[in-house]
Design a protein around this motif. Structure first.
Motif, PDB file in Angstrom:
ATOM      1  N   GLY A  42       0.890  -1.055   0.047  1.00  9.92           N
ATOM      2  CA  GLY A  42       0.118  -0.055  -0.118  1.00  9.92           C
ATOM      3  C   GLY A  42       0.756   1.269  -0.027  1.00  9.92           C
ATOM      4  O   GLY A  42       1.969   1.401  -0.046  1.00  9.92           O
ATOM      5  N   LEU A  91       5.715   8.200  -4.771  1.00  7.02           N
ATOM      6  CA  LEU A  91       4.686   8.917  -5.372  1.00  7.02           C
ATOM      7  C   LEU A  91       4.158  10.427  -4.725  1.00  7.02           C
ATOM      8  O   LEU A  91       4.416  10.621  -3.456  1.00  7.02           O
ATOM      9  CB  LEU A  91       3.130   8.221  -5.075  1.00  7.02           C
ATOM     10  CG  LEU A  91       3.254   6.874  -5.978  1.00  7.02           C
ATOM     11  CD1 LEU A  91       2.127   5.854  -5.473  1.00  7.02           C
ATOM     12  CD2 LEU A  91       2.885   7.175  -7.372  1.00  7.02           C
ATOM     13  N   PHE A 106      -2.409  12.157  -8.082  1.00  2.00           N
ATOM     14  CA  PHE A 106      -1.209  11.523  -7.909  1.00  2.00           C
ATOM     15  C   PHE A 106      -0.384  11.875  -9.240  1.00  2.00           C
ATOM     16  O   PHE A 106      -1.105  11.674 -10.436  1.00  2.00           O
ATOM     17  CB  PHE A 106      -1.112  10.229  -7.562  1.00  2.00           C
ATOM     18  CG  PHE A 106      -1.337   9.906  -6.287  1.00  2.00           C
ATOM     19  CD1 PHE A 106      -2.711   9.919  -5.841  1.00  2.00           C
ATOM     20  CD2 PHE A 106      -0.598   9.524  -5.315  1.00  2.00           C
ATOM     21  CE1 PHE A 106      -3.032   9.545  -4.533  1.00  2.00           C
ATOM     22  CE2 PHE A 106      -0.834   9.400  -3.993  1.00  2.00           C
ATOM     23  CZ  PHE A 106      -1.920   9.351  -3.631  1.00  2.00           C
ATOM     24  N   GLY A 107       1.022  12.093  -9.382  1.00  2.36           N
ATOM     25  CA  GLY A 107       1.916  11.652 -10.393  1.00  2.36           C
ATOM     26  C   GLY A 107       1.955  10.195 -10.657  1.00  2.36           C
ATOM     27  O   GLY A 107       1.373   9.236  -9.899  1.00  2.36           O
ATOM     28  N   SER A 108       2.705  10.073 -11.472  1.00  3.74           N
ATOM     29  CA  SER A 108       3.001   8.494 -12.094  1.00  3.74           C
ATOM     30  C   SER A 108       4.182   7.999 -11.123  1.00  3.74           C
ATOM     31  O   SER A 108       4.449   6.982 -11.273  1.00  3.74           O
ATOM     32  CB  SER A 108       3.515   8.149 -13.308  1.00  3.74           C
ATOM     33  OG  SER A 108       2.088   8.825 -14.478  1.00  3.74           O
TER      34      SER A 108
ATOM     35  N   TYR B  36      -9.768   4.826  -4.175  1.00  3.93           N
ATOM     36  CA  TYR B  36      -8.895   5.055  -5.417  1.00  3.93           C
ATOM     37  C   TYR B  36      -8.400   3.817  -6.104  1.00  3.93           C
ATOM     38  O   TYR B  36      -8.451   2.632  -5.749  1.00  3.93           O
ATOM     39  CB  TYR B  36      -7.486   5.459  -4.781  1.00  3.93           C
ATOM     40  CG  TYR B  36      -7.525   7.053  -4.380  1.00  3.93           C
ATOM     41  CD1 TYR B  36      -7.931   7.390  -3.243  1.00  3.93           C
ATOM     42  CD2 TYR B  36      -7.008   7.880  -5.163  1.00  3.93           C
ATOM     43  CE1 TYR B  36      -8.071   8.600  -2.579  1.00  3.93           C
ATOM     44  CE2 TYR B  36      -6.968   9.359  -4.901  1.00  3.93           C
ATOM     45  CZ  TYR B  36      -7.489   9.559  -3.613  1.00  3.93           C
ATOM     46  OH  TYR B  36      -7.537  10.879  -3.017  1.00  3.93           O
ATOM     47  N   GLN B  38      -5.806   1.931  -8.953  1.00  4.26           N
ATOM     48  CA  GLN B  38      -4.471   2.418  -9.447  1.00  4.26           C
ATOM     49  C   GLN B  38      -4.101   1.192 -10.712  1.00  4.26           C
ATOM     50  O   GLN B  38      -4.000   0.158 -10.308  1.00  4.26           O
ATOM     51  CB  GLN B  38      -3.273   2.323  -8.176  1.00  4.26           C
ATOM     52  CG  GLN B  38      -1.842   2.496  -8.877  1.00  4.26           C
ATOM     53  CD  GLN B  38      -0.714   2.328  -7.630  1.00  4.26           C
ATOM     54  OE1 GLN B  38      -1.097   1.850  -6.595  1.00  4.26           O
ATOM     55  NE2 GLN B  38       0.365   3.212  -7.659  1.00  4.26           N
ATOM     56  N   GLY B  41       1.727   0.875 -13.290  1.00  9.00           N
ATOM     57  CA  GLY B  41       2.519   2.055 -13.894  1.00  9.00           C
ATOM     58  C   GLY B  41       2.086   3.511 -13.649  1.00  9.00           C
ATOM     59  O   GLY B  41       2.935   4.543 -14.068  1.00  9.00           O
ATOM     60  N   LYS B  42       1.180   3.609 -12.726  1.00  7.86           N
ATOM     61  CA  LYS B  42       0.403   4.855 -12.699  1.00  7.86           C
ATOM     62  C   LYS B  42       0.066   5.236 -11.071  1.00  7.86           C
ATOM     63  O   LYS B  42       0.150   4.197 -10.468  1.00  7.86           O
ATOM     64  CB  LYS B  42      -1.040   5.148 -13.552  1.00  7.86           C
ATOM     65  CG  LYS B  42      -0.743   4.940 -14.946  1.00  7.86           C
ATOM     66  CD  LYS B  42      -2.400   4.913 -15.578  1.00  7.86           C
ATOM     67  CE  LYS B  42      -2.124   4.892 -17.222  1.00  7.86           C
ATOM     68  NZ  LYS B  42      -3.546   4.759 -17.904  1.00  7.86           N
ATOM     69  N   GLY B  43      -0.103   6.286 -10.880  1.00  7.74           N
ATOM     70  CA  GLY B  43      -0.250   6.811  -9.655  1.00  7.74           C
ATOM     71  C   GLY B  43      -1.701   6.506  -9.191  1.00  7.74           C
ATOM     72  O   GLY B  43      -2.625   6.566 -10.459  1.00  7.74           O
ATOM     73  N   PRO B  44      -2.391   6.531  -8.041  1.00  6.69           N
ATOM     74  CA  PRO B  44      -3.727   6.131  -7.930  1.00  6.69           C
ATOM     75  C   PRO B  44      -4.570   7.326  -8.631  1.00  6.69           C
ATOM     76  O   PRO B  44      -4.237   8.379  -8.428  1.00  6.69           O
ATOM     77  CB  PRO B  44      -3.873   6.027  -6.348  1.00  6.69           C
ATOM     78  CG  PRO B  44      -2.316   5.680  -5.841  1.00  6.69           C
ATOM     79  CD  PRO B  44      -1.476   6.445  -7.114  1.00  6.69           C
ATOM     80  N   PHE B  46      -8.604   8.736  -7.906  1.00  6.78           N
ATOM     81  CA  PHE B  46      -9.776   9.033  -6.997  1.00  6.78           C
ATOM     82  C   PHE B  46     -10.954   8.485  -7.898  1.00  6.78           C
ATOM     83  O   PHE B  46     -11.156   8.836  -9.036  1.00  6.78           O
ATOM     84  CB  PHE B  46     -10.005  10.334  -6.833  1.00  6.78           C
ATOM     85  CG  PHE B  46     -11.346  10.979  -6.038  1.00  6.78           C
ATOM     86  CD1 PHE B  46     -12.762  11.229  -6.842  1.00  6.78           C
ATOM     87  CD2 PHE B  46     -11.366  11.028  -4.649  1.00  6.78           C
ATOM     88  CE1 PHE B  46     -13.637  11.424  -6.111  1.00  6.78           C
ATOM     89  CE2 PHE B  46     -12.280  11.253  -4.167  1.00  6.78           C
ATOM     90  CZ  PHE B  46     -13.720  11.354  -4.816  1.00  6.78           C
ATOM     91  N   PHE B  89      -7.608   0.932  -3.578  1.00  2.00           N
ATOM     92  CA  PHE B  89      -7.336   1.246  -2.166  1.00  2.00           C
ATOM     93  C   PHE B  89      -8.745   1.860  -1.652  1.00  2.00           C
ATOM     94  O   PHE B  89      -8.884   2.826  -2.160  1.00  2.00           O
ATOM     95  CB  PHE B  89      -6.214   2.180  -2.250  1.00  2.00           C
ATOM     96  CG  PHE B  89      -4.676   1.514  -2.653  1.00  2.00           C
ATOM     97  CD1 PHE B  89      -4.359   1.634  -4.066  1.00  2.00           C
ATOM     98  CD2 PHE B  89      -3.956   0.953  -1.954  1.00  2.00           C
ATOM     99  CE1 PHE B  89      -3.288   1.170  -4.480  1.00  2.00           C
ATOM    100  CE2 PHE B  89      -2.878   0.140  -2.182  1.00  2.00           C
ATOM    101  CZ  PHE B  89      -2.420   0.211  -3.636  1.00  2.00           C
ATOM    102  N   PHE B 101      -3.886   5.087   3.687  1.00  2.00           N
ATOM    103  CA  PHE B 101      -4.409   4.326   2.808  1.00  2.00           C
ATOM    104  C   PHE B 101      -4.223   2.652   3.271  1.00  2.00           C
ATOM    105  O   PHE B 101      -3.322   2.488   4.259  1.00  2.00           O
ATOM    106  CB  PHE B 101      -3.655   4.136   1.642  1.00  2.00           C
ATOM    107  CG  PHE B 101      -3.785   5.249   0.661  1.00  2.00           C
ATOM    108  CD1 PHE B 101      -3.264   6.583   1.010  1.00  2.00           C
ATOM    109  CD2 PHE B 101      -4.570   5.377  -0.345  1.00  2.00           C
ATOM    110  CE1 PHE B 101      -3.671   7.709  -0.003  1.00  2.00           C
ATOM    111  CE2 PHE B 101      -4.918   6.294  -1.302  1.00  2.00           C
ATOM    112  CZ  PHE B 101      -4.368   7.707  -0.789  1.00  2.00           C
ATOM    113  N   GLY B 102      -5.169   1.901   2.956  1.00  2.00           N
ATOM    114  CA  GLY B 102      -5.175   0.535   3.232  1.00  2.00           C
ATOM    115  C   GLY B 102      -4.198  -0.026   2.141  1.00  2.00           C
ATOM    116  O   GLY B 102      -3.553   0.603   1.280  1.00  2.00           O
ATOM    117  N   LYS B 103      -4.011  -1.557   2.105  1.00  2.00           N
ATOM    118  CA  LYS B 103      -2.987  -2.213   1.387  1.00  2.00           C
ATOM    119  C   LYS B 103      -3.424  -2.457  -0.121  1.00  2.00           C
ATOM    120  O   LYS B 103      -2.432  -2.711  -0.720  1.00  2.00           O
ATOM    121  CB  LYS B 103      -2.541  -3.542   2.110  1.00  2.00           C
ATOM    122  CG  LYS B 103      -1.643  -3.308   3.521  1.00  2.00           C
ATOM    123  CD  LYS B 103      -1.080  -4.626   3.705  1.00  2.00           C
ATOM    124  CE  LYS B 103      -0.251  -4.470   5.185  1.00  2.00           C
ATOM    125  NZ  LYS B 103       0.566  -3.502   5.023  1.00  2.00           N
TER     126      LYS B 103
END
Lengths: 115, 111
Positions: A42, A91, A106-108, B36, B38, B41-44, B46, B89, B101-103
């Motif tokens: 996480g 991140l 978020f960014g990548s 969220y 994810q 290869g990207k960020g989370p 919303f 998440f 955040f959770g796992k």
């Protein structure tokens, strides 16, 4: 740009070296966060900047980690004397605040590999 | 300390079926609960949030349910599509504290 930009996207370094990771938040966002994500795990909170307030550093794992945010915009996360356990995706996120739930953009991320 | 966790780490769902992703939380003082998504290869990103004084909130193909009695949060995705494959998440927020955040749960959609 329209989103949060992080650089570099990948960073390979040797144990003991210092690294700097950069984050360009969305223009006008007052809050900026750094999180760390280890493989298959996480998101671990590291540090939080909100406007001109003192940053919340409660998540930084050791004094080797530090971050600054210049002019309320760009942020740099610095890891000194890197260790193998620092390998993770770092991140960055930004948000407007004042909208109820903290919607983060978020960014990548920067994939950091410490050899 | 307070924690946000998940019942299942992985979930496989047939395309077109509904998905239910669960989350347990422990901080009853949280004001909002958020989901969220994810992708690799990207960020989370919303998805949807729910205020603590609500039981249910619907979005586009997604519904979040909050059961404060048992401190349980769920995300329901209707007619799951291949593009829904990702790690999901849950997170909780209260006032000026950072999001916790959770796992995460990995959702795999079987075509």
């Amino acid at each position: 740009g329209a989103g949060v930009s992080q650089s570099p996207s990948n960073k390979v370094t040797e144990k003991g070296k210092d690294v700097e990771l950069r984050c360009d938040p969305i223009s006008g966002h007052t809050a900026l966060y750094w999180y760390r994500q280890s493989l298959g795990q996480g998101l671990e909170f590291l540090i939080y900047f909100q406007g001109n307030s003192a940053p919340d550093k409660s998540g930084l794992p050791s004094d080797r980690f530090s971050a600054e945010r210049t002019g309320g915009s760009v942020s740099t996360l610095t890891i000194q004397r890197t260790q193998q356990e620092d390998s993770a995706v770092y991140l960055c996120a930004s948000s407007l605040l004042g909208q109820g739930a903290e919607k983060l953009f978020f960014g990548s991320g920067t994939q950091l590999s410490v050899l | 300390g307070e924690s946000v966790g998940l019942h299942l780490p992985t979930l496989s769902v047939q395309e077109g079926d509904n998905s239910i992703i669960n989350c347990a939380y422990s901080n009853s003082a949280s004001d909002y609960f958020i989901w969220y998504k994810q992708e690799s290869g990207k960020g989370p990103q919303f998805i949807i949030d729910i205020r603590s004084n609500m039981d249910k909130r619907q979005g586009q193909r997604v519904t979040v349910l909050l059961n404060k009695t048992v401190k349980h949060l769920s995300l329901q995705i209707a007619a799951t599509q291949p593009g829904d494959s990702a790690v999901y998440f849950c997170a909780e927020w209260s006032g000026n504290t950072p999001l916790v955040f959770g796992k995460g749960t990995r959702l795999s959609v079987i075509a």
